[in-house]
Scaffold this active site. Structure first.
Site, mmCIF file in Angstrom:
data_model
loop_
_atom_site.group_PDB
_atom_site.id
_atom_site.type_symbol
_atom_site.label_atom_id
_atom_site.label_comp_id
_atom_site.label_asym_id
_atom_site.label_seq_id
_atom_site.Cartn_x
_atom_site.Cartn_y
_atom_site.Cartn_z
ATOM 1 N N LYS A 1 0.783 -1.201 0.067
ATOM 2 C CA LYS A 1 0.108 0.202 -0.035
ATOM 3 C C LYS A 1 0.961 1.246 0.091
ATOM 4 O O LYS A 1 0.455 2.280 -0.562
ATOM 5 C CB LYS A 1 -0.913 -0.059 1.230
ATOM 6 C CG LYS A 1 -2.196 -0.754 1.060
ATOM 7 C CD LYS A 1 -2.974 -0.604 2.266
ATOM 8 C CE LYS A 1 -4.383 -1.117 1.993
ATOM 9 N NZ LYS A 1 -5.523 -0.779 3.094
ATOM 10 N N ASP B 1 -10.511 3.575 0.891
ATOM 11 C CA ASP B 1 -10.888 3.180 2.343
ATOM 12 C C ASP B 1 -11.392 4.337 3.033
ATOM 13 O O ASP B 1 -12.139 4.131 3.831
ATOM 14 C CB ASP B 1 -9.651 2.676 2.753
ATOM 15 C CG ASP B 1 -8.905 1.499 2.592
ATOM 16 O OD1 ASP B 1 -9.729 0.700 2.002
ATOM 17 O OD2 ASP B 1 -7.658 1.158 2.999
HETATM 18 P P1 NAP Z 1 -1.872 -2.122 11.468
HETATM 19 O O1 NAP Z 1 -1.194 -1.043 10.488
HETATM 20 O O2 NAP Z 1 -0.915 -3.249 11.994
HETATM 21 O O3 NAP Z 1 -2.167 -1.175 12.811
HETATM 22 C C1 NAP Z 1 -2.630 -1.764 13.856
HETATM 23 C C2 NAP Z 1 -2.768 -0.626 15.065
HETATM 24 O O4 NAP Z 1 -3.307 -1.407 16.196
HETATM 25 C C3 NAP Z 1 -1.415 -0.298 15.702
HETATM 26 O O5 NAP Z 1 -1.532 0.936 15.908
HETATM 27 C C4 NAP Z 1 -0.902 -1.066 16.546
HETATM 28 O O6 NAP Z 1 -0.129 -0.548 17.562
HETATM 29 C C5 NAP Z 1 -2.243 -1.416 17.315
HETATM 30 N N1 NAP Z 1 -2.265 -2.682 17.999
HETATM 31 C C6 NAP Z 1 -2.229 -4.143 17.475
HETATM 32 N N2 NAP Z 1 -2.132 -4.699 18.300
HETATM 33 C C7 NAP Z 1 -2.552 -4.121 19.661
HETATM 34 C C8 NAP Z 1 -2.785 -4.636 20.965
HETATM 35 N N3 NAP Z 1 -2.602 -5.874 21.281
HETATM 36 N N4 NAP Z 1 -2.850 -3.705 21.841
HETATM 37 C C9 NAP Z 1 -2.951 -2.230 21.603
HETATM 38 N N5 NAP Z 1 -2.652 -1.820 20.237
HETATM 39 C C10 NAP Z 1 -2.522 -2.634 19.292
HETATM 40 O O7 NAP Z 1 -3.251 -2.804 11.059
HETATM 41 P P2 NAP Z 1 -4.007 -2.016 10.011
HETATM 42 O O8 NAP Z 1 -4.018 -2.165 8.656
HETATM 43 O O9 NAP Z 1 -4.297 -0.600 10.532
HETATM 44 O O10 NAP Z 1 -5.399 -2.805 10.463
HETATM 45 C C11 NAP Z 1 -6.116 -2.680 11.630
HETATM 46 C C12 NAP Z 1 -7.484 -3.346 11.666
HETATM 47 O O11 NAP Z 1 -8.433 -2.825 11.185
HETATM 48 C C13 NAP Z 1 -7.561 -4.975 11.273
HETATM 49 O O12 NAP Z 1 -8.351 -5.587 12.219
HETATM 50 C C14 NAP Z 1 -8.148 -4.775 10.014
HETATM 51 O O13 NAP Z 1 -8.733 -6.127 9.590
HETATM 52 C C15 NAP Z 1 -9.018 -3.825 10.191
HETATM 53 N N6 NAP Z 1 -9.477 -2.957 8.773
HETATM 54 C C16 NAP Z 1 -10.579 -3.307 8.350
HETATM 55 C C17 NAP Z 1 -11.056 -2.586 7.055
HETATM 56 C C18 NAP Z 1 -12.234 -2.659 6.753
HETATM 57 O O14 NAP Z 1 -12.402 -2.562 5.263
HETATM 58 N N7 NAP Z 1 -13.069 -2.928 7.480
HETATM 59 C C19 NAP Z 1 -10.022 -2.122 6.286
HETATM 60 C C20 NAP Z 1 -8.614 -1.894 7.037
HETATM 61 C C21 NAP Z 1 -8.574 -2.440 8.163
HETATM 62 P P3 NAP Z 1 1.334 -0.220 17.484
HETATM 63 O O15 NAP Z 1 1.410 0.651 16.379
HETATM 64 O O16 NAP Z 1 1.878 0.168 18.872
HETATM 65 O O17 NAP Z 1 2.120 -1.691 17.029
#
Ligand code: NAP
Length: 286
Positions: free
Chosen positions: A70, A106
């Site tokens: 991305k 998105d």
């Molecule tokens: P990402 O870039 O890995 O970001 C995840 C975030 O969550 C980071 O800030 C991370 O913190 C935090 N995090 C992860 N595990 C944690 C924990 N145990 N405790 C506290 N904070 C935690 O992932 P992403 O791409 O943003 O995706 C995040 C979620 O959104 C996923 O569940 C994904 O399936 C969902 N999503 C859904 C859609 C949709 O169309 N509905 C689209 C995109 C994403 P750190 O930065 O400190 O590591």
């Protein structure tokens, strides 16, 4: 039916096997009666440029980009739409006049179930849990809606500060503050719109929630609670929200609407069969 004139769409990622986009888009293309096929393309990071050149050579019309491409794809494209620049990520690429144009749907996907509520967002404080990739689309979305402010809550101070800094040169005027998780008791009472962008509570760890039930009790009256996760539905986070009387929105509609926005651009249609896309995903997921 695939024929000699079938046009190609797809999704690049690594891994890409889990992607629900092929089933969603092929159902919509079938309903539209268009001679396109949407395929998953597993592309390793070091092969991205080669893949783009290959796509140009074989006449790919457009594609989605998912993890890990991305951000990496941005310097390889001819043009980047302002919204993708603001988010710092491209999830949709369109072939136009022998050029690759990158955009980000998105944000539109995230906003869709909120905008349909027809609220006045100018007094709304949005609180975003997490500061990763999806949080960027959410911050852009809340800003486009016109929310009064966006408060981003994370667990890592350095990442939070980098997140805040990254919006300084954005084409969007973002009113953003960042907080560490220990500030949640002070922030939750202000959260008219609370959004989970962390993976906490996602299948298979469905008993987890990024917020405990005690904190939900302090949400303002009429709050909207939005979880980007779509499996399970509802998540524990949304169950707690519903128990306090808040409006709960899950991540399925964002997934559907980001896909619909991309498909409209690729096939140059004003409307696409969103209901078919939603039903197809529901059948796959639940
Ligand atoms: P990402 O870039 O890995 O970001 C995840 C975030 O969550 C980071 O800030 C991370 O913190 C935090 N995090 C992860 N595990 C944690 C924990 N145990 N405790 C506290 N904070 C935690 O992932 P992403 O791409 O943003 O995706 C995040 C979620 O959104 C996923 O569940 C994904 O399936 C969902 N999503 C859904 C859609 C949709 O169309 N509905 C689209 C995109 C994403 P750190 O930065 O400190 O590591």
């Amino acid at each position: 039916m695939i024929t000699g004139t079938t046009k190609l769409l797809g999704v690049i990622g690594h891994p890409v096997e889990h992607s629900l986009s092929p089933v969603m888009h092929n159902a919509a293309l079938g309903k539209l009666g268009l001679n396109y096929v949407y395929l998953p393309f597993p592309i390793e990071p070091q092969n991205l440029q080669q893949a783009l050149d290959g796509f140009a050579a074989i006449g790919v019309v457009g594609f989605n980009a998912t993890i890990p491409h991305k951000q990496a794809i941005i310097p390889l494209l001819s043009e980047i739409e302002p919204i993708a620049q603001a988010v710092g990520a491209v999830n949709t690429v369109i072939r136009q006049d022998d050029k690759w144009i990158g955009t980000n749907t998105d944000v539109e996907g995230f906003i869709a179930p909120l905008r349909s509520r027809g609220e006045d967002w100018s007094q709304i404080v949005a609180v975003v849990l997490g500061n990763g990739g999806a949080a960027r689309a959410v911050v852009a979305g809340c800003t486009q809606l016109g929310c009064a402010s966006v408060k981003v809550v994370g667990r890592n101070l350095q990442k939070l500060q980098e997140f805040r800094e990254s919006w300084k040169d954005s084409p969007l005027e973002v009113n953003l503050q960042v907080y560490q998780v220990d500030s949640l008791p002070q922030i939750i009472p202000k959260a008219n719109l609370l959004i989970n962008t962390t993976p906490i509570g996602m299948y298979p760890k469905i008993e987890n929630s990024p917020l405990n039930p005690e904190l939900f009790a302090h949400l303002p009256k009429g709050a909207i609670v939005y979880d980007l996760i779509y499996t399970p539905s509802p998540t524990k986070f949304l169950q707690y929200a519903a128990n306090t009387g808040a409006t709960a929105i899950d991540g399925l509609e964002m997934l559907v609407q980001q896909g619909a926005a991309a498909l409209k651009m690729w096939v140059r249609r004003e409307t696409v069969p969103v209901d078919v896309m939603r039903q197809t995903l529901q059948q796959q997921l639940y």
